[in-house]
Write a protein that holds these residues in place. Structure first.
Motif, mmCIF file in Angstrom:
data_model
loop_
_atom_site.group_PDB
_atom_site.id
_atom_site.type_symbol
_atom_site.label_atom_id
_atom_site.label_comp_id
_atom_site.label_asym_id
_atom_site.label_seq_id
_atom_site.Cartn_x
_atom_site.Cartn_y
_atom_site.Cartn_z
ATOM 1 N N ASP A 249 31.647 -11.669 -12.440
ATOM 2 C CA ASP A 249 31.422 -12.251 -13.764
ATOM 3 C C ASP A 249 30.972 -13.703 -13.683
ATOM 4 O O ASP A 249 30.197 -14.178 -14.528
ATOM 5 C CB ASP A 249 32.700 -12.162 -14.601
ATOM 6 N N GLU A 250 31.463 -14.431 -12.685
ATOM 7 C CA GLU A 250 31.042 -15.831 -12.561
ATOM 8 C C GLU A 250 29.543 -15.923 -12.320
ATOM 9 O O GLU A 250 28.856 -16.773 -12.906
ATOM 10 C CB GLU A 250 31.832 -16.521 -11.453
ATOM 11 N N MET A 251 29.010 -15.053 -11.466
ATOM 12 C CA MET A 251 27.561 -15.038 -11.256
ATOM 13 C C MET A 251 26.844 -14.587 -12.522
ATOM 14 O O MET A 251 25.767 -15.094 -12.862
ATOM 15 C CB MET A 251 27.201 -14.142 -10.071
ATOM 16 N N ALA A 252 27.444 -13.624 -13.239
ATOM 17 C CA ALA A 252 26.828 -13.144 -14.478
ATOM 18 C C ALA A 252 26.742 -14.265 -15.518
ATOM 19 O O ALA A 252 25.752 -14.374 -16.256
ATOM 20 C CB ALA A 252 27.622 -11.968 -15.036
ATOM 21 N N ILE A 253 27.757 -15.113 -15.573
ATOM 22 C CA ILE A 253 27.728 -16.256 -16.487
ATOM 23 C C ILE A 253 26.593 -17.203 -16.102
ATOM 24 O O ILE A 253 25.898 -17.764 -16.962
ATOM 25 C CB ILE A 253 29.089 -16.967 -16.484
ATOM 26 N N GLY A 254 26.369 -17.367 -14.800
ATOM 27 C CA GLY A 254 25.229 -18.165 -14.348
ATOM 28 C C GLY A 254 23.910 -17.547 -14.763
ATOM 29 O O GLY A 254 22.953 -18.260 -15.108
ATOM 30 N N VAL A 255 23.840 -16.207 -14.759
ATOM 31 C CA VAL A 255 22.625 -15.512 -15.210
ATOM 32 C C VAL A 255 22.363 -15.806 -16.688
ATOM 33 O O VAL A 255 21.215 -16.047 -17.095
ATOM 34 C CB VAL A 255 22.762 -13.989 -14.989
ATOM 35 N N LEU A 256 23.413 -15.810 -17.506
ATOM 36 C CA LEU A 256 23.254 -16.096 -18.934
ATOM 37 C C LEU A 256 22.663 -17.484 -19.152
ATOM 38 O O LEU A 256 21.806 -17.683 -20.020
ATOM 39 C CB LEU A 256 24.607 -15.974 -19.643
ATOM 40 N N ARG A 257 23.108 -18.441 -18.345
ATOM 41 C CA ARG A 257 22.581 -19.804 -18.472
ATOM 42 C C ARG A 257 21.099 -19.849 -18.062
ATOM 43 O O ARG A 257 20.269 -20.491 -18.735
ATOM 44 C CB ARG A 257 23.403 -20.758 -17.607
ATOM 45 N N ALA A 258 20.766 -19.163 -16.971
ATOM 46 C CA ALA A 258 19.378 -19.157 -16.509
ATOM 47 C C ALA A 258 18.470 -18.493 -17.532
ATOM 48 O O ALA A 258 17.341 -18.948 -17.770
ATOM 49 C CB ALA A 258 19.282 -18.431 -15.167
ATOM 50 N N ALA A 259 18.947 -17.424 -18.159
ATOM 51 C CA ALA A 259 18.143 -16.742 -19.182
ATOM 52 C C ALA A 259 17.915 -17.664 -20.375
ATOM 53 O O ALA A 259 16.798 -17.746 -20.915
ATOM 54 C CB ALA A 259 18.848 -15.464 -19.617
ATOM 55 N N ARG A 260 18.949 -18.379 -20.775
ATOM 56 C CA ARG A 260 18.820 -19.308 -21.899
ATOM 57 C C ARG A 260 17.805 -20.402 -21.582
ATOM 58 O O ARG A 260 16.996 -20.775 -22.427
ATOM 59 C CB ARG A 260 20.182 -19.920 -22.225
ATOM 60 N N ASP A 261 17.867 -20.903 -20.336
ATOM 61 C CA ASP A 261 16.948 -21.976 -19.941
ATOM 62 C C ASP A 261 15.488 -21.521 -19.991
ATOM 63 O O ASP A 261 14.580 -22.349 -20.183
ATOM 64 C CB ASP A 261 17.286 -22.469 -18.533
ATOM 65 N N ARG A 262 15.240 -20.232 -19.806
ATOM 66 C CA ARG A 262 13.877 -19.709 -19.843
ATOM 67 C C ARG A 262 13.496 -19.213 -21.240
ATOM 68 O O ARG A 262 12.413 -18.646 -21.433
ATOM 69 C CB ARG A 262 13.710 -18.565 -18.830
ATOM 70 N N GLY A 263 14.388 -19.387 -22.180
ATOM 71 C CA GLY A 263 14.103 -18.962 -23.538
ATOM 72 C C GLY A 263 14.206 -17.470 -23.762
ATOM 73 O O GLY A 263 13.642 -16.943 -24.735
ATOM 74 N N LEU A 264 14.923 -16.785 -22.889
ATOM 75 C CA LEU A 264 15.089 -15.339 -23.026
ATOM 76 C C LEU A 264 16.331 -15.020 -23.846
ATOM 77 O O LEU A 264 17.362 -15.700 -23.732
ATOM 78 C CB LEU A 264 15.209 -14.682 -21.649
ATOM 79 N N ARG A 265 16.230 -14.000 -24.651
ATOM 80 C CA ARG A 265 17.363 -13.563 -25.462
ATOM 81 C C ARG A 265 18.136 -12.470 -24.713
ATOM 82 O O ARG A 265 17.534 -11.589 -24.111
ATOM 83 C CB ARG A 265 16.874 -13.020 -26.805
#
Length: 339
Positions: A249-265
């Protein structure tokens, strides 16, 4: 000063019975145990750990070997073990390897042999043949958490099954460009979870007839920052994934941040799933495969305490269940009607 004889006289029991009750040993009813403890509290009697050790040959201390005490999973397992040990009057001696192979050699080769402990818990490491021989020479109860080791007491989840459950959930939603973020399978500390989870991911893709694409596999070192770095690479591909399975889950939370930074929903443009049911998973509405983390530490402590309490030592292999928890970070690929 109040002594154990004063407590025994007050409750009209032998000092041996009072001692067993206060130390949480078997052979004493809960009613008797509660009565003795309440009387001891009222009289202000505090057992002497050193005296108890001399009398029983035990130190009332259990060693716990931890790869990284600062990481959430390991800290949570230790908390579960410590709570169980404390309730039975035992202390915990922590060996934090901090990812250092030299520290691992010192602990298994020297420290455990020179420190007086009654039992040992090993977290998420698969001991080498030399390390197993060192543990055997101690002739003490040992439980290994997070690894499958025939002939030794172990407490774990089925990591392959957890990975298959996560991957299958994404496939069932209609995703075919499913990326994986895990940890190194060649680390010096020999974790088994990274190997088992990537194997489960690959096997599930193969069973569904989805060709494996090595470009969709990345190392996130089981941290938020690592997951964010790995996701940034994956999401920068020309043919980016529509879903990412992160092995924690910790890596998954990092994925959420990376997606947000790229403007992905999320989940409209990208579905994300992890493993753990981390304490922050609900906050992030993260879909995950939940595992009983505290319970693994508690059960591991129970196994060694059972042996120390005179119940005998018959090594058990305990596999605790996992469960898919669907929240709001997974959905069918954008533009599809779903399964």
């Amino acid at each position: 000063m109040t002594g154990i004889k004063d407590v025994a006289r007050e409750v009209e029991m032998s000092t041996a019975t009072v001692s067993r009750a206060l130390r949480g040993l078997p052979g004493v009813s809960e009613e008797t145990r509660d009565r003795v403890r309440e009387t001891a509290r009222r009289l202000g009697y505090v057992p002497s750990p050193s005296a108890a050790g001399l009398a029983s040959g035990q130190t009332r201390t259990v060693a716990v070997i931890v790869p990284f005490v600062t990481q959430w999973f390991f800290a949570a397992v230790v908390q579960g073990a410590e709570a169980e040990l404390r309730s039975r009057g035992y202390d915990l001696l922590l060996y934090n390897l901090a990812g250092d192979e030299a520290a691992r050699h010192r602990v298994f080769g020297t420290s455990l042999l020179t420190k007086r402990v009654d039992a040992i818990l090993v977290l998420s490491l698969k001991p080498s043949p030399d390390e197993l021989a060192s543990l055997e020479r101690l002739n003490k109860p040992v439980t290994i958490v997070g690894a499958d080791l025939p002939g030794w007491a172990t407490v774990r989840i089925d990591d392959q099954l957890a990975a298959r459950t996560a991957t299958q959930h994404l496939l069932d939603l209609g995703h075919r460009r499913v990326a994986y973020i895990g940890g190194s399978t060649e680390g010096v500390l020999d974790f088994t979870a990274p190997i088992e989870r990537v194997s489960g991911y690959r096997a599930t893709l193969a069973a569904a007839g989805v060709p494996r694409d090595p470009a969709l596999e990345a190392d996130g070192d089981f941290t938020v920052a690592g997951g964010m770095r790995a996701a940034a690479e994956l999401l920068g591909l020309d043919d980016r994934p529509t879903a990412i399975f992160a092995a924690s889950d910790e890596m998954a939370i990092g994925v959420l941040r990376a997606a947000r930074d790229r403007g992905l929903r999320v989940p409209e443009d990208l579905s994300v799933i992890g493993i753990d049911d981390h304490e922050m998973a609900d906050f992030f509405d993260l879909t995950t495969v939940a595992q009983p983390v505290h319970e693994q530490g508690r059960v591991a402590a129970q196994l060694v305490l059972g042996a120390l309490g005179g119940e005998g030592w018959d090594p058990e292999q305990v596999v605790l269940p996992t469960e898919l928890v669907v929240r709001r970070t997974t959905a069918p690929p954008c533009g599809t009607a779903g399964p």
